[in-house]
Design a protein around this motif. Structure first.
Motif, PDB file in Angstrom:
ATOM      1  N   LYS A 201     -17.425   3.373   4.764  1.00 22.05           N
ATOM      2  CA  LYS A 201     -18.129   2.701   5.844  1.00 22.05           C
ATOM      3  C   LYS A 201     -18.288   1.211   5.530  1.00 22.05           C
ATOM      4  CE  LYS A 201     -21.230   4.721   8.267  1.00 22.05           C
ATOM      5  NZ  LYS A 201     -22.472   5.325   8.789  1.00 22.05           N
ATOM      6  N   TYR A 202     -18.666   0.461   6.563  1.00 20.41           N
ATOM      7  CA  TYR A 202     -18.956  -0.965   6.439  1.00 20.41           C
ATOM      8  C   TYR A 202     -17.730  -1.707   5.866  1.00 20.41           C
ATOM      9  CZ  TYR A 202     -23.388   1.529   6.743  1.00 20.41           C
ATOM     10  OH  TYR A 202     -24.376   2.388   7.108  1.00 20.41           O
ATOM     11  N   ASP A 203     -17.937  -2.608   4.893  1.00 17.56           N
ATOM     12  CA  ASP A 203     -16.837  -3.457   4.419  1.00 17.56           C
ATOM     13  C   ASP A 203     -16.230  -2.998   3.096  1.00 17.56           C
ATOM     14  OD1 ASP A 203     -17.283  -5.063   6.594  1.00 17.56           O
ATOM     15  OD2 ASP A 203     -18.471  -6.545   5.512  1.00 17.56           O
ATOM     16  N   PHE A 204     -16.621  -1.819   2.597  1.00 11.50           N
ATOM     17  CA  PHE A 204     -16.124  -1.424   1.276  1.00 11.50           C
ATOM     18  C   PHE A 204     -14.593  -1.326   1.231  1.00 11.50           C
ATOM     19  CE2 PHE A 204     -15.251   1.055  -2.466  1.00 11.50           C
ATOM     20  CZ  PHE A 204     -16.185   0.607  -3.376  1.00 11.50           C
ATOM     21  N   PRO A 205     -13.930  -0.708   2.222  1.00 11.27           N
ATOM     22  CA  PRO A 205     -12.459  -0.681   2.183  1.00 11.27           C
ATOM     23  C   PRO A 205     -11.841  -2.082   2.185  1.00 11.27           C
ATOM     24  CG  PRO A 205     -13.295   0.933   3.759  1.00 11.27           C
ATOM     25  CD  PRO A 205     -14.457   0.080   3.354  1.00 11.27           C
ATOM     26  N   ARG A 206     -12.453  -2.998   2.958  1.00 12.20           N
ATOM     27  CA  ARG A 206     -11.943  -4.376   3.008  1.00 12.20           C
ATOM     28  C   ARG A 206     -12.132  -5.075   1.662  1.00 12.20           C
ATOM     29  NH1 ARG A 206     -13.699  -9.453   4.895  1.00 12.20           N
ATOM     30  NH2 ARG A 206     -15.790  -8.650   5.342  1.00 12.20           N
ATOM     31  N   LEU A 207     -13.253  -4.789   0.989  1.00 12.12           N
ATOM     32  CA  LEU A 207     -13.489  -5.360  -0.336  1.00 12.12           C
ATOM     33  C   LEU A 207     -12.428  -4.870  -1.316  1.00 12.12           C
ATOM     34  CD1 LEU A 207     -15.198  -6.838  -2.484  1.00 12.12           C
ATOM     35  CD2 LEU A 207     -16.576  -4.749  -2.693  1.00 12.12           C
TER      36      LEU A 207
END
Length: 633
Positions: A201-207
């Protein structure tokens, strides 16, 4: 429990293995360093260590995980190699934010020059310390990112707002973080909103994707042959150092014991210890005025709803007319007693104690949902006369806070303190001084004072009954999950010893022997302890209002409990790298020679130990995932 399993930070294991196998080459950066070093820093309590674990794809409960706590537990940088990519190291730096904090001195103390880039972590807002640190890193001409953690908690809190909109809330948090950093002189800050529990969820995959790109950018491939011939040989001492701490402790204890007593004696003692730990009786009495929510608390402690089959009957009128025993559904040696309410015409204080047979209980919870009365104090004095423990519990706190929250000047801490002081005043007025009151809600045992009540109960019980209490508690927090894991780790070496001390049979296809029956028994016991057997999962689904299949889908690493058979365990052993290196068996035989006198003794001990250790790690991670899914916003 933690969140969903994450994608590895850099490359998959097959990719990395392929890179290593091509010419047997090791990877270096342009500077000649053998690792890519990522520094995680920020104010104490921001969730740095949990982020370190999430980026490494491990849970907070793994043996190799970074230590997490509500206070700062490290004074020096701690390095954590990536479990799959050995040339990537993530550093957990000491927390910033002390009154004498100076960014330049801090960076010098943590040896800033060794890190390739930094991640600055905050759980609410970025502070002046984060800004100072950012400017100092900028002057070093190093890359850095901002991570705003604990987004799941922020979203959960905002849901109380009738006008809640998740997308708008996330955007508001992002805008606030960005604006405050730009205002402080950080141009175009890169900000990631994450939750270490919910990694999809949120920005973890993008990080993760950004860090993968950073890795590729920073990597400068200099290929150097690895000379296997220069690798030093490892002797017994070296192998012993590499063994897990729990195995080393168990071996040292076992060696010391067997030096003074014979094998048969020790085997029987270990068997009795396990039997005592698994079967000790614990009787908990829930009593108090009629209508205080006693029956509902009984159900909550058993991990059940109020209306499923086998639950204690609840109602707005007196429903408990005699002492009712409710065995725990997974641990029937733990019984919670629902006692009739005191003070009704049927149960006068004068004859109440005799009617409910007070002598049979280990401790008592005296429950009230509004105010404590003279009847409660009378009960407490009689219990005290019997030299038994009692605890005052103020129930239905969720309803009390829901009423208070309508006040425009509502403050949760002030409201809780007001209720607590009022309860203590009532008890003092009734003649009970120096009393402590625990505020709880059966709807959410992790809120208010229930964790403190559990800690107090543990402190007051003997070792065996404390163990029974921990195993029977619902998984309402990560802290109780850790306690259950520690309890099971203490069982593992006992199971391993029994495995090599009973008649053994070779496992087909393996050059070792072990008792598959003991392994199956231990694995099924782990499932019950962590609530992952099918019956426990169905009860949890009802308690949290989730679909059973949703909770079941969170179990990624372990087979379902109904699939655990000797055949399956044998096949798992056959596929496992844990079957068993000769070097480790040599260590066990060296330190505890008597095990080698048994057919397959050393190999059985090690096989059972490592199999259970590996399985416990997986089942704890799955339990963490199930709890996260159950409590997901």
């Amino acid at each position: 429990m933690g969140g969903e399993s994450s994608t590895p930070l850099v490359r998959s294991e097959p990719e990395e293995r392929s890179a290593r196998e091509e010419g047997n080459l090791s990877l270096l950066t342009a500077s000649g360093k053998a690792t890519l070093d990522i520094a995680i820093t920020g104010v104490t309590g921001a969730g740095k260590s949990s982020l370190v674990n999430a980026l490494r794809g491990v849970s907070d409960f793994d043996e190799a995980a970074a230590i997490t706590d509500v206070i700062e537990v490290k004074a020096e940088p701690m390095c954590y190699p990536h479990p799959i990519i050995p040339n990537v190291t993530i550093w957990d730096l000491p927390g910033t934010g002390t009154s004498d904090f100076k960014a330049k001195e801090y960076l010098e103390r943590v040896n800033f020059s060794q890190y390739d880039f930094f991640i600055i972590v905050a759980s609410e807002r970025f502070t002046i310390y984060d800004i100072q640190l950012s400017h100092a890193i900028q002057r070093m001409k190093k890359q850095f990112y901002y991570v705003r953690t604990k987004m799941d908690i922020s979203i959960s809190n905002e849901k109380l707002n009738p006008a809640f909109n998740e997308k708008a809330t996330i955007q508001q948090v992002r805008k606030y973080c960005f604006g405050s950093l730009v205002e402080a002189g950080i141009p175009s800050p890169q900000i990631f909103l994450v939750s270490s529990w919910f990694q999809k969820k949120y920005d973890f995959p993008r990080l993760q994707k950004t860090l993968q790109n950073e890795y590729k950018t920073l990597r400068r491939c200099t290929l150097r042959p690895t000379d296997k011939s220069t690798k030093p040989s490892q002797g017994i001492g070296t192998h012993f150092k590499l063994l897990p701490k729990t195995l080393k402790t168990g071996l040292a204890t076992l060696k010391d014991t067997l030096m003074h007593r014979n094998l048969e004696e020790v085997t029987e003692e270990v068997r009795q210890e396990l039997d005592g730990l698994q079967n000790v009786r614990l009787d908990i009495a829930i009593t108090g005025v009629s209508g205080a929510g006693k029956s509902s608390l009984v159900n909550a402690l058993r991990g059940m709803t109020d209306y499923e089959e086998g639950a204690a009957e609840v109602g707005i009128t007196q429903t408990t007319m005699e002492c009712c025993a409710y065995p725990h559904p997974s641990f029937p040696n733990v019984t919670i007693w629902d006692l009739p309410g005191i003070g009704t015409p049927e149960f006068r204080p004068q004859n109440y104690l005799k009617k409910v047979n007070f002598t049979q209980y280990d401790f008592f919870m005296i429950v009230s949902s509004e105010r404590f009365t003279e009847n409660d104090v009378l009960l407490a004095r009689e219990i005290q006369n019997m030299k038994k423990k009692f605890y005052f519990v103020r129930s239905k706190m969720d309803a009390s806070i829901a009423a208070e929250i309508r006040n425009p000047n509502f403050n949760l801490d002030r409201s809780l303190e007001k209720i607590r002081e009022n309860c203590c005043h009532e008890l003092t007025e009734a003649g009970e001084s120096n009393s402590r009151v625990f505020l709880i809600s059966r709807r959410d045992l992790n809120r208010f004072d229930f964790p403190d009540l559990q800690e107090t109960l543990e402190d007051d019980l003997d070792e065996l009954k404390r163990h029974a209490l921990i195993l029977s508690m619902p998984l309402f927090s990560r802290k109780i999950l850790k306690k259950k894991m520690a309890a099971m780790e203490s069982h593992i070496w006992k199971f391993a010893f029994l495995s090599c001390a009973v008649g053994l049979i070779p496992v087909p296809g393996l050059s070792t022997a072990c008792d598959l029956g003991i392994l199956v028994m231990a694995l099924l016991y782990f499932y019950k302890v962590f609530g992952l057997d099918e019956e426990s999962l169905r009860r949890a689904a009802k308690v949290f209002g989730k679909d059973y299949r949703v909770l079941k889908s969170a179990i990624k690493k372990s087979p379902m409990s109904s699939e655990i058979t000797p055949t399956l365990v044998g096949s798992l052993l056959g596929r496992s790298v844990l079957c068993v290196s000769l070097a480790v068996i040599e260590v066990v035989f060296y330190f505890v020679p008597v095990l080698g006198s048994l057919f397959g003794g050393s190999s059985s001990f090690v096989t059972t130990f490592f199999m259970l250790k590996s399985f416990l790690k997986d089942i704890v991670e799955d339990a963490e995932n199930v709890r996260a899914k159950a409590t997901e916003p």
